[in-house]
Design a protein around this motif. Structure first.
Motif, PDB file in Angstrom:
ATOM      1  N   VAL A   1     -21.009  24.482  -5.305  1.00 34.46           N
ATOM      2  CA  VAL A   1     -22.141  24.191  -6.185  1.00 34.46           C
ATOM      3  C   VAL A   1     -21.768  22.992  -7.038  1.00 34.46           C
ATOM      4  N   VAL A   2     -22.652  21.997  -7.052  1.00 39.58           N
ATOM      5  CA  VAL A   2     -22.437  20.773  -7.824  1.00 39.58           C
ATOM      6  C   VAL A   2     -23.433  20.748  -8.974  1.00 39.58           C
ATOM      7  N   LEU A   3     -22.928  20.582 -10.186  1.00 44.71           N
ATOM      8  CA  LEU A   3     -23.760  20.605 -11.379  1.00 44.71           C
ATOM      9  C   LEU A   3     -23.992  19.185 -11.866  1.00 44.71           C
ATOM     10  N   GLY A   4     -25.244  18.734 -11.838  1.00 49.35           N
ATOM     11  CA  GLY A   4     -25.588  17.408 -12.309  1.00 49.35           C
ATOM     12  C   GLY A   4     -25.828  16.450 -11.154  1.00 49.35           C
ATOM     13  N   ALA A   5     -26.993  15.791 -11.164  1.00 49.79           N
ATOM     14  CA  ALA A   5     -27.385  14.925 -10.049  1.00 49.79           C
ATOM     15  C   ALA A   5     -27.395  13.460 -10.430  1.00 49.79           C
ATOM     16  N   GLY A   6     -26.400  13.056 -11.225  1.00 50.31           N
ATOM     17  CA  GLY A   6     -26.173  11.638 -11.419  1.00 50.31           C
ATOM     18  C   GLY A   6     -25.395  11.087 -10.239  1.00 50.31           C
ATOM     19  N   PRO A   7     -24.895   9.853 -10.332  1.00 56.27           N
ATOM     20  CA  PRO A   7     -24.168   9.268  -9.207  1.00 56.27           C
ATOM     21  C   PRO A   7     -22.972  10.095  -8.751  1.00 56.27           C
TER      22      PRO A   7
ATOM     23  N   THR B   1     -23.762  23.568   0.453  1.00 63.29           N
ATOM     24  CA  THR B   1     -23.648  22.889  -0.838  1.00 63.29           C
ATOM     25  C   THR B   1     -24.967  22.960  -1.578  1.00 63.29           C
ATOM     26  N   LEU B   2     -24.903  23.341  -2.841  1.00 60.73           N
ATOM     27  CA  LEU B   2     -26.075  23.379  -3.709  1.00 60.73           C
ATOM     28  C   LEU B   2     -25.870  22.357  -4.824  1.00 60.73           C
ATOM     29  N   LEU B   3     -26.813  21.438  -4.977  1.00 60.61           N
ATOM     30  CA  LEU B   3     -26.795  20.431  -6.037  1.00 60.61           C
ATOM     31  C   LEU B   3     -27.922  20.745  -7.000  1.00 60.61           C
ATOM     32  N   VAL B   4     -27.596  20.914  -8.287  1.00 57.71           N
ATOM     33  CA  VAL B   4     -28.624  21.278  -9.261  1.00 57.71           C
ATOM     34  C   VAL B   4     -28.656  20.251 -10.396  1.00 57.71           C
ATOM     35  N   GLU B   5     -29.858  19.966 -10.863  1.00 57.68           N
ATOM     36  CA  GLU B   5     -30.074  19.015 -11.943  1.00 57.68           C
ATOM     37  C   GLU B   5     -31.034  19.622 -12.960  1.00 57.68           C
ATOM     38  N   ARG B   6     -30.676  19.503 -14.234  1.00 61.95           N
ATOM     39  CA  ARG B   6     -31.493  20.099 -15.296  1.00 61.95           C
ATOM     40  C   ARG B   6     -32.845  19.417 -15.430  1.00 61.95           C
ATOM     41  N   GLU B   7     -32.863  18.088 -15.361  1.00 59.80           N
ATOM     42  CA  GLU B   7     -34.094  17.340 -15.588  1.00 59.80           C
ATOM     43  C   GLU B   7     -34.938  17.267 -14.325  1.00 59.80           C
ATOM     44  N   SER B   8     -36.165  16.806 -14.505  1.00 65.55           N
ATOM     45  CA  SER B   8     -37.038  16.516 -13.376  1.00 65.55           C
ATOM     46  C   SER B   8     -36.756  15.094 -12.904  1.00 65.55           C
ATOM     47  N   LEU B   9     -36.505  14.940 -11.624  1.00 62.68           N
ATOM     48  CA  LEU B   9     -36.222  13.615 -11.075  1.00 62.68           C
ATOM     49  C   LEU B   9     -37.497  12.977 -10.535  1.00 62.68           C
ATOM     50  N   PRO B  10     -37.643  11.656 -10.719  1.00 63.78           N
ATOM     51  CA  PRO B  10     -36.711  10.740 -11.390  1.00 63.78           C
ATOM     52  C   PRO B  10     -36.765  10.903 -12.906  1.00 63.78           C
ATOM     53  N   ARG B  11     -35.613  10.695 -13.552  1.00 58.25           N
ATOM     54  CA  ARG B  11     -35.546  10.775 -15.003  1.00 58.25           C
ATOM     55  C   ARG B  11     -34.930   9.499 -15.551  1.00 58.25           C
ATOM     56  N   GLU B  12     -35.369   9.134 -16.757  1.00 58.54           N
ATOM     57  CA  GLU B  12     -34.968   7.855 -17.333  1.00 58.54           C
ATOM     58  C   GLU B  12     -33.500   7.873 -17.742  1.00 58.54           C
ATOM     59  N   HIS B  13     -32.879   6.721 -17.621  1.00 56.66           N
ATOM     60  CA  HIS B  13     -31.477   6.543 -17.999  1.00 56.66           C
ATOM     61  C   HIS B  13     -31.262   5.054 -18.166  1.00 56.66           C
ATOM     62  N   VAL B  14     -30.337   4.668 -19.036  1.00 56.72           N
ATOM     63  CA  VAL B  14     -30.066   3.248 -19.224  1.00 56.72           C
ATOM     64  C   VAL B  14     -29.658   2.628 -17.891  1.00 56.72           C
ATOM     65  N   GLY B  15     -30.182   1.411 -17.621  1.00 58.07           N
ATOM     66  CA  GLY B  15     -29.864   0.712 -16.386  1.00 58.07           C
ATOM     67  C   GLY B  15     -28.383   0.383 -16.285  1.00 58.07           C
ATOM     68  N   GLU B  16     -27.923   0.150 -15.079  1.00 61.23           N
ATOM     69  CA  GLU B  16     -26.490  -0.057 -14.854  1.00 61.23           C
ATOM     70  C   GLU B  16     -26.237  -1.337 -14.052  1.00 61.23           C
TER      71      GLU B  16
END
Length: 426
Positions: A11-17, A33-48
Protein backbone atom coordinates in the motif's frame (compact mmCIF):
# COMPACT_ATOMS: atom_id res chain seq x y z
CA UNK A 1 -15.01 4.06 -4.55
CA UNK A 2 -13.25 1.82 -2.02
CA UNK A 3 -10.45 -0.78 -2.24
CA UNK A 4 -11.54 -3.93 -4.04
CA UNK A 5 -9.83 -6.30 -1.60
CA UNK A 6 -8.82 -6.45 2.06
CA UNK A 7 -5.14 -7.25 1.61
CA UNK A 8 -2.37 -6.12 -0.75
CA UNK A 9 1.30 -6.82 -1.10
CA UNK A 10 1.98 -3.09 -0.95
CA UNK A 11 0.00 0.00 0.00
CA UNK A 12 1.40 3.37 -1.07
CA UNK A 13 0.22 6.46 0.79
CA UNK A 14 0.21 9.69 -1.22
CA UNK A 15 -0.02 10.17 -4.99
CA UNK A 16 2.63 12.77 -5.59
CA UNK A 17 5.63 11.97 -7.80
CA UNK A 18 7.23 9.69 -5.19
CA UNK A 19 4.08 7.70 -4.45
CA UNK A 20 3.09 7.27 -8.09
CA UNK A 21 6.61 6.17 -8.99
CA UNK A 22 6.76 3.60 -6.21
CA UNK A 23 3.28 2.25 -6.97
CA UNK A 24 4.06 1.92 -10.67
CA UNK A 25 7.34 0.08 -10.21
CA UNK A 26 6.04 -2.32 -7.54
CA UNK A 27 2.92 -3.08 -9.60
CA UNK A 28 5.03 -3.60 -12.75
CA UNK A 29 6.95 -6.27 -10.82
CA UNK A 30 3.70 -8.21 -10.41
CA UNK A 31 2.70 -7.41 -6.83
CA UNK A 32 -0.76 -6.27 -5.80
CA UNK A 33 -0.47 -2.56 -5.08
CA UNK A 34 -2.91 0.00 -3.71
CA UNK A 35 -2.13 3.72 -4.18
CA UNK A 36 -4.25 6.12 -2.12
CA UNK A 37 -4.46 9.91 -2.20
CA UNK A 38 -6.34 12.12 0.25
CA UNK A 39 -7.22 14.87 -2.23
CA UNK A 40 -9.27 14.75 -5.39
CA UNK A 41 -7.04 14.60 -8.45
CA UNK A 42 -6.03 16.75 -10.18
CA UNK A 43 -5.16 18.94 -7.21
CA UNK A 44 -3.27 22.22 -7.16
CA UNK A 45 0.38 22.36 -6.17
CA UNK A 46 3.21 24.80 -6.79
CA UNK A 47 4.75 24.24 -10.23
CA UNK A 48 8.11 22.51 -10.48
CA UNK A 49 11.29 22.91 -12.48
CA UNK A 50 12.70 19.44 -13.08
CA UNK A 51 16.37 18.48 -12.93
CA UNK A 52 17.55 16.81 -16.16
CA UNK A 53 18.40 13.57 -14.35
CA UNK A 54 14.69 12.88 -13.82
CA UNK A 55 14.86 11.48 -17.37
CA UNK A 56 16.07 8.06 -16.26
CA UNK A 57 13.22 7.40 -13.84
CA UNK A 58 10.71 8.69 -16.38
CA UNK A 59 12.18 6.15 -18.80
CA UNK A 60 11.55 3.35 -16.28
CA UNK A 61 8.01 4.58 -15.72
CA UNK A 62 7.31 4.70 -19.45
CA UNK A 63 6.13 8.32 -19.48
CA UNK A 64 8.77 10.02 -21.65
CA UNK A 65 6.54 10.07 -24.72
CA UNK A 66 3.68 11.51 -22.66
CA UNK A 67 5.94 14.25 -21.35
CA UNK A 68 7.23 15.06 -24.83
CA UNK A 69 3.65 15.29 -26.12
CA UNK A 70 2.45 17.38 -23.16
CA UNK A 71 1.96 21.13 -23.05
CA UNK A 72 4.65 21.48 -20.37
CA UNK A 73 7.35 24.02 -21.17
CA UNK A 74 10.63 22.44 -22.21
CA UNK A 75 13.44 23.40 -19.83
CA UNK A 76 16.78 23.73 -21.56
CA UNK A 77 18.92 25.58 -19.05
CA UNK A 78 19.47 27.77 -16.02
CA UNK A 79 20.38 31.41 -15.55
CA UNK A 80 21.43 33.31 -12.43
CA UNK A 81 21.10 37.01 -11.59
CA UNK A 82 23.28 38.48 -8.85
CA UNK A 83 22.42 41.07 -6.23
CA UNK A 84 23.39 43.95 -8.53
CA UNK A 85 21.08 42.72 -11.27
CA UNK A 86 23.90 41.40 -13.42
CA UNK A 87 22.78 38.36 -15.40
CA UNK A 88 24.92 35.32 -16.04
CA UNK A 89 25.28 33.89 -19.48
CA UNK A 90 22.56 31.20 -19.74
CA UNK A 91 23.88 27.69 -19.30
CA UNK A 92 22.26 25.20 -21.66
CA UNK A 93 22.35 21.62 -20.43
CA UNK A 94 23.15 20.20 -23.86
CA UNK A 95 26.39 22.16 -23.90
CA UNK A 96 27.53 19.91 -21.08
CA UNK A 97 25.96 16.62 -22.18
CA UNK A 98 24.43 16.27 -25.65
CA UNK A 99 21.74 13.69 -24.97
CA UNK A 100 17.95 13.62 -24.77
CA UNK A 101 18.28 13.52 -20.98
CA UNK A 102 19.61 17.08 -21.09
CA UNK A 103 16.15 18.42 -21.90
CA UNK A 104 13.72 18.63 -19.01
CA UNK A 105 10.41 20.33 -18.24
CA UNK A 106 8.72 22.97 -16.14
CA UNK A 107 5.57 21.18 -15.05
CA UNK A 108 2.24 22.17 -13.58
CA UNK A 109 1.92 19.72 -10.73
CA UNK A 110 -1.84 19.23 -11.02
CA UNK A 111 -1.50 17.86 -14.54
CA UNK A 112 1.87 16.21 -13.94
CA UNK A 113 0.71 14.31 -10.85
CA UNK A 114 -2.44 13.19 -12.66
CA UNK A 115 -0.29 11.85 -15.51
CA UNK A 116 1.79 9.80 -13.07
CA UNK A 117 -1.32 8.64 -11.18
CA UNK A 118 -2.97 7.39 -14.38
CA UNK A 119 0.31 5.77 -15.41
CA UNK A 120 0.40 3.81 -12.15
CA UNK A 121 -3.10 2.52 -12.90
CA UNK A 122 -2.05 1.58 -16.43
CA UNK A 123 0.72 -0.57 -14.98
CA UNK A 124 -1.53 -2.49 -12.62
CA UNK A 125 -1.79 -0.48 -9.42
CA UNK A 126 -5.23 0.11 -7.93
CA UNK A 127 -5.40 3.90 -7.59
CA UNK A 128 -7.85 5.76 -5.37
CA UNK A 129 -8.10 9.48 -4.71
CA UNK A 130 -10.38 11.13 -2.10
CA UNK A 131 -9.22 8.42 0.30
CA UNK A 132 -8.06 9.47 3.72
CA UNK A 133 -5.51 7.51 5.73
CA UNK A 134 -6.85 7.42 9.27
CA UNK A 135 -4.02 5.33 10.67
CA UNK A 136 -1.03 3.21 9.73
CA UNK A 137 -1.59 -0.08 11.54
CA UNK A 138 1.26 -1.64 13.53
CA UNK A 139 1.73 -4.98 15.23
CA UNK A 140 4.32 -4.04 17.84
CA UNK A 141 6.94 -2.26 15.68
CA UNK A 142 5.94 -3.80 12.33
CA UNK A 143 3.60 -1.99 9.93
CA UNK A 144 0.88 -4.42 8.89
CA UNK A 145 -1.63 -2.24 7.03
CA UNK A 146 -3.71 0.90 7.05
CA UNK A 147 -7.07 2.15 8.16
CA UNK A 148 -8.75 4.16 5.39
CA UNK A 149 -11.81 6.32 5.04
CA UNK A 150 -13.55 6.55 1.68
CA UNK A 151 -16.95 7.74 0.56
CA UNK A 152 -18.15 4.20 1.30
CA UNK A 153 -16.94 4.28 4.90
CA UNK A 154 -13.96 3.03 6.89
CA UNK A 155 -11.86 0.04 5.82
CA UNK A 156 -8.93 -1.81 7.39
CA UNK A 157 -6.50 -2.97 4.71
CA UNK A 158 -3.72 -5.45 5.41
CA UNK A 159 -0.42 -4.98 3.61
CA UNK A 160 2.96 -6.69 3.63
CA UNK A 161 4.65 -3.33 3.01
CA UNK A 162 3.47 0.25 3.55
CA UNK A 163 5.27 2.96 1.56
CA UNK A 164 4.82 6.41 3.08
CA UNK A 165 4.86 9.05 0.33
CA UNK A 166 2.68 11.57 2.16
CA UNK A 167 5.05 14.48 1.61
CA UNK A 168 5.60 16.91 4.45
CA UNK A 169 2.70 15.29 6.34
CA UNK A 170 5.07 12.32 6.69
CA UNK A 171 2.59 10.17 8.60
CA UNK A 172 4.94 7.46 9.80
CA UNK A 173 7.86 9.77 10.58
CA UNK A 174 5.63 12.07 12.62
CA UNK A 175 4.02 9.16 14.45
CA UNK A 176 7.41 7.67 15.35
CA UNK A 177 9.14 10.99 16.06
CA UNK A 178 11.70 10.57 13.26
CA UNK A 179 11.51 14.03 11.69
CA UNK A 180 14.34 16.52 12.28
CA UNK A 181 14.24 20.15 11.11
CA UNK A 182 17.58 21.36 9.78
CA UNK A 183 18.50 24.22 12.18
CA UNK A 184 20.76 25.83 9.57
CA UNK A 185 18.09 25.95 6.85
CA UNK A 186 14.98 27.26 8.57
CA UNK A 187 13.70 28.89 5.42
CA UNK A 188 10.30 30.06 4.23
CA UNK A 189 8.86 30.45 0.77
CA UNK A 190 6.15 32.77 -0.58
CA UNK A 191 4.96 32.30 -4.15
CA UNK A 192 2.28 33.03 -6.73
CA UNK A 193 1.70 32.75 -10.48
CA UNK A 194 1.63 35.49 -13.11
CA UNK A 195 0.54 35.72 -16.71
CA UNK A 196 2.25 37.83 -19.34
CA UNK A 197 5.82 37.87 -17.99
CA UNK A 198 8.94 37.75 -20.10
CA UNK A 199 9.67 34.41 -21.81
CA UNK A 200 13.12 33.98 -23.27
CA UNK A 201 13.04 30.87 -25.46
CA UNK A 202 16.51 31.16 -26.91
CA UNK A 203 18.15 27.76 -27.01
CA UNK A 204 14.91 26.00 -27.93
CA UNK A 205 13.07 26.30 -24.64
CA UNK A 206 12.76 28.19 -21.38
CA UNK A 207 15.14 28.44 -18.43
CA UNK A 208 14.88 28.52 -14.67
CA UNK A 209 16.09 31.91 -13.42
CA UNK A 210 17.43 32.34 -9.89
CA UNK A 211 17.85 35.94 -8.71
CA UNK A 212 19.25 37.46 -5.52
CA UNK A 213 17.62 40.48 -3.92
CA UNK A 214 19.80 43.58 -3.69
CA UNK A 215 20.52 43.07 0.02
CA UNK A 216 21.01 39.30 -0.42
CA UNK A 217 18.53 38.53 2.35
CA UNK A 218 16.42 36.44 -0.03
CA UNK A 219 16.33 35.00 -3.53
CA UNK A 220 13.53 34.56 -6.07
CA UNK A 221 12.78 31.86 -8.60
CA UNK A 222 11.28 32.63 -12.00
CA UNK A 223 9.91 29.57 -13.80
CA UNK A 224 8.09 30.00 -17.16
CA UNK A 225 5.36 27.39 -17.48
CA UNK A 226 2.80 26.63 -20.18
CA UNK A 227 -0.11 28.89 -21.19
CA UNK A 228 2.01 32.03 -20.64
CA UNK A 229 2.07 31.41 -16.87
CA UNK A 230 5.13 32.22 -14.74
CA UNK A 231 5.74 30.75 -11.28
CA UNK A 232 7.51 33.28 -9.03
CA UNK A 233 8.61 32.51 -5.49
CA UNK A 234 10.68 34.18 -2.80
CA UNK A 235 12.83 32.21 -0.33
CA UNK A 236 14.66 33.50 2.75
CA UNK A 237 15.12 32.83 6.44
CA UNK A 238 11.74 32.11 8.00
CA UNK A 239 12.20 34.69 10.74
CA UNK A 240 13.24 37.34 8.22
CA UNK A 241 10.28 36.79 5.90
CA UNK A 242 7.45 35.95 8.28
CA UNK A 243 8.03 37.63 11.63
CA UNK A 244 7.04 41.24 12.31
CA UNK A 245 6.87 42.40 8.70
CA UNK A 246 3.16 42.38 8.07
CA UNK A 247 1.07 40.29 5.67
CA UNK A 248 2.79 37.88 3.31
CA UNK A 249 1.63 39.90 0.29
CA UNK A 250 3.39 42.98 1.62
CA UNK A 251 6.59 41.03 2.28
CA UNK A 252 6.49 39.46 -1.17
CA UNK A 253 6.07 42.84 -2.87
CA UNK A 254 8.92 44.32 -0.83
CA UNK A 255 11.29 41.52 -1.78
CA UNK A 256 10.21 41.64 -5.42
CA UNK A 257 11.01 45.36 -5.51
CA UNK A 258 14.55 44.52 -4.34
CA UNK A 259 15.03 41.92 -7.07
CA UNK A 260 15.69 43.62 -10.37
CA UNK A 261 16.25 40.31 -12.18
CA UNK A 262 12.63 39.27 -11.59
CA UNK A 263 10.89 42.65 -11.34
CA UNK A 264 11.89 43.70 -14.85
CA UNK A 265 10.56 40.43 -16.25
CA UNK A 266 7.15 41.07 -14.66
CA UNK A 267 6.62 44.66 -15.85
CA UNK A 268 3.76 43.67 -18.17
CA UNK A 269 2.52 40.71 -16.11
CA UNK A 270 -0.51 40.31 -13.85
CA UNK A 271 -0.99 38.00 -10.88
CA UNK A 272 -3.40 35.14 -11.54
CA UNK A 273 -3.77 33.59 -8.08
CA UNK A 274 -3.32 34.23 -4.37
CA UNK A 275 -0.06 33.89 -2.53
CA UNK A 276 0.93 30.61 -0.91
CA UNK A 277 3.35 30.26 2.01
CA UNK A 278 5.47 27.40 3.33
CA UNK A 279 8.06 27.48 6.09
CA UNK A 280 10.81 25.39 7.69
CA UNK A 281 10.76 23.00 4.77
CA UNK A 282 14.31 21.68 5.18
CA UNK A 283 14.31 18.50 7.26
CA UNK A 284 15.37 14.89 7.27
CA UNK A 285 14.39 11.72 9.11
CA UNK A 286 16.47 9.51 11.37
CA UNK A 287 15.30 6.26 9.75
CA UNK A 288 14.21 5.60 6.15
CA UNK A 289 12.58 2.26 6.88
CA UNK A 290 11.34 -0.10 9.54
CA UNK A 291 9.81 -3.55 9.59
CA UNK A 292 7.03 -3.46 7.01
CA UNK A 293 7.45 0.20 6.01
CA UNK A 294 9.65 2.67 4.16
CA UNK A 295 9.63 6.41 3.49
CA UNK A 296 10.10 8.04 0.08
CA UNK A 297 10.15 11.57 -1.31
CA UNK A 298 9.36 14.43 1.05
CA UNK A 299 8.18 11.93 3.66
CA UNK A 300 11.87 11.01 3.93
CA UNK A 301 13.18 14.58 3.78
CA UNK A 302 13.51 17.81 1.84
CA UNK A 303 16.50 20.10 1.41
CA UNK A 304 15.74 23.37 -0.38
CA UNK A 305 14.21 24.53 -3.67
CA UNK A 306 17.22 26.51 -4.93
CA UNK A 307 18.59 23.79 -7.22
CA UNK A 308 15.19 22.33 -8.22
CA UNK A 309 16.07 18.98 -6.67
CA UNK A 310 12.73 18.21 -4.98
CA UNK A 311 10.98 16.17 -7.68
CA UNK A 312 14.22 14.45 -8.66
CA UNK A 313 14.76 13.34 -5.07
CA UNK A 314 11.15 12.16 -4.94
CA UNK A 315 11.48 10.14 -8.13
CA UNK A 316 14.93 8.76 -7.37
CA UNK A 317 14.16 7.78 -3.77
CA UNK A 318 10.98 6.00 -4.90
CA UNK A 319 12.86 4.30 -7.73
CA UNK A 320 15.55 2.99 -5.37
CA UNK A 321 13.16 2.14 -2.53
CA UNK A 322 10.75 0.27 -4.80
CA UNK A 323 13.59 -2.02 -5.91
CA UNK A 324 14.10 -2.92 -2.25
CA UNK A 325 10.37 -3.41 -1.75
CA UNK A 326 10.21 -5.78 -4.72
CA UNK A 327 13.22 -7.68 -3.37
CA UNK A 328 11.62 -7.87 0.08
CA UNK A 329 8.33 -9.16 -1.28
CA UNK A 330 10.02 -11.75 -3.47
CA UNK A 331 12.08 -13.09 -0.57
CA UNK A 332 9.28 -12.68 1.99
CA UNK A 333 11.66 -10.65 4.15
CA UNK A 334 10.05 -7.27 4.77
CA UNK A 335 12.47 -6.31 7.49
CA UNK A 336 13.83 -2.83 8.12
CA UNK A 337 17.24 -3.89 6.86
CA UNK A 338 15.90 -5.18 3.55
CA UNK A 339 13.41 -2.36 2.94
CA UNK A 340 15.92 0.32 3.87
CA UNK A 341 18.89 -1.05 1.94
CA UNK A 342 18.52 1.74 -0.63
CA UNK A 343 18.99 4.60 1.81
CA UNK A 344 22.73 4.57 2.44
CA UNK A 345 23.52 5.19 -1.24
CA UNK A 346 20.73 7.74 -1.60
CA UNK A 347 21.77 9.63 1.52
CA UNK A 348 25.40 9.64 0.36
CA UNK A 349 24.39 11.20 -2.95
CA UNK A 350 22.00 13.79 -1.59
CA UNK A 351 24.57 15.02 0.95
CA UNK A 352 26.43 16.71 -1.91
CA UNK A 353 23.38 18.74 -2.90
CA UNK A 354 22.84 19.59 0.76
CA UNK A 355 26.41 20.86 0.93
CA UNK A 356 25.90 22.89 -2.25
CA UNK A 357 22.77 24.46 -0.77
CA UNK A 358 24.70 25.46 2.35
CA UNK A 359 27.39 26.92 0.09
CA UNK A 360 24.76 28.96 -1.78
CA UNK A 361 23.57 30.51 1.49
CA UNK A 362 27.03 30.94 2.96
CA UNK A 363 27.80 34.24 1.24
CA UNK A 364 31.21 32.99 0.15
CA UNK A 365 30.41 30.74 -2.81
CA UNK A 366 32.41 32.50 -5.54
CA UNK A 367 32.21 29.67 -8.03
CA UNK A 368 34.07 31.41 -10.83
CA UNK A 369 37.04 31.84 -8.54
CA UNK A 370 36.81 28.28 -7.25
CA UNK A 371 36.79 26.81 -10.76
CA UNK A 372 39.68 29.05 -11.76
CA UNK A 373 41.71 27.58 -8.90
CA UNK A 374 40.44 24.01 -9.39
CA UNK A 375 39.58 23.61 -13.09
CA UNK A 376 39.41 19.81 -12.73
CA UNK A 377 36.16 20.25 -10.77
CA UNK A 378 34.24 22.20 -13.42
CA UNK A 379 32.67 19.08 -14.91
CA UNK A 380 31.73 17.39 -11.61
CA UNK A 381 30.20 20.62 -10.30
CA UNK A 382 28.03 20.89 -13.39
CA UNK A 383 27.12 17.21 -13.04
CA UNK A 384 25.87 17.93 -9.54
CA UNK A 385 23.78 20.87 -10.69
CA UNK A 386 21.99 18.75 -13.28
CA UNK A 387 21.38 15.96 -10.76
CA UNK A 388 24.27 13.53 -11.22
CA UNK A 389 24.91 13.44 -7.50
CA UNK A 390 25.92 9.80 -7.47
CA UNK A 391 28.94 10.41 -9.72
CA UNK A 392 32.18 9.03 -8.26
CA UNK A 393 33.93 12.41 -8.55
CA UNK A 394 31.82 14.07 -5.84
CA UNK A 395 33.99 13.23 -2.78
CA UNK A 396 37.07 14.69 -4.48
CA UNK A 397 35.14 17.84 -5.42
CA UNK A 398 34.08 18.54 -1.85
CA UNK A 399 37.45 17.56 -0.42
CA UNK A 400 38.65 20.75 -2.11
CA UNK A 401 35.47 22.84 -1.95
CA UNK A 402 34.82 22.53 1.80
CA UNK A 403 38.17 24.00 2.95
CA UNK A 404 38.04 26.55 0.13
CA UNK A 405 34.66 27.81 1.42
CA UNK A 406 35.97 27.99 4.97
CA UNK A 407 38.92 30.06 3.81
CA UNK A 408 36.73 32.33 1.67
CA UNK A 409 34.35 32.92 4.60
CA UNK A 410 37.27 33.76 6.90
CA UNK A 411 38.52 36.27 4.33
CA UNK A 412 35.07 37.89 4.05
CA UNK A 413 34.12 36.40 0.70
CA UNK A 414 31.03 37.75 -1.04
CA UNK A 415 28.23 35.92 -2.79
CA UNK A 416 28.32 38.63 -5.42
CA UNK A 417 29.27 36.34 -8.25
CA UNK A 418 27.05 33.42 -7.27
CA UNK A 419 24.88 34.49 -10.17
CA UNK A 420 27.68 33.33 -12.42
CA UNK A 421 27.65 29.77 -11.12
CA UNK A 422 26.65 27.85 -14.20
CA UNK A 423 28.08 30.27 -16.73
CA UNK A 424 31.44 30.15 -14.98
CA UNK A 425 31.76 26.40 -15.35
CA UNK A 426 30.16 25.91 -18.77
Amino acid sequence: MSPTQDAYDCVVLGAGPAGCTAATLVAKAGFSTLLVERESLPREHVGESLMPETYWTFEKLGVLDKLRASRFSKKVGVQFVDASGRESKPFFFRSHFDHDSSDSWHVERAEFDRMLFDNAAEHGAECLDQTRVLEVLFDNERAVGVKLKTSAGERRIASRVVIDATGQSSLIANRLGLKQINPDLKKAGIWRHYRGGDRDESGGGVKTIISHTSDQQAWLWYIPQSNDVISVGCVGDADYLLKGRGPAAQVFDEELAKCEGVARRLVDAEAVDDLAVAKEFSYTTTHAAGDGWTLVGDAWGFIDPVYSSGVYFALKSADMASACVVDALRTDDCSAARLGAWNAEFKAGTQWVRKLVHAFYSGSFRVGQFVKEYPQHAGPLTDLLVGKMFAPEMPALFADLDPWLEKAAAEGGSAGDSGEQLAAIA
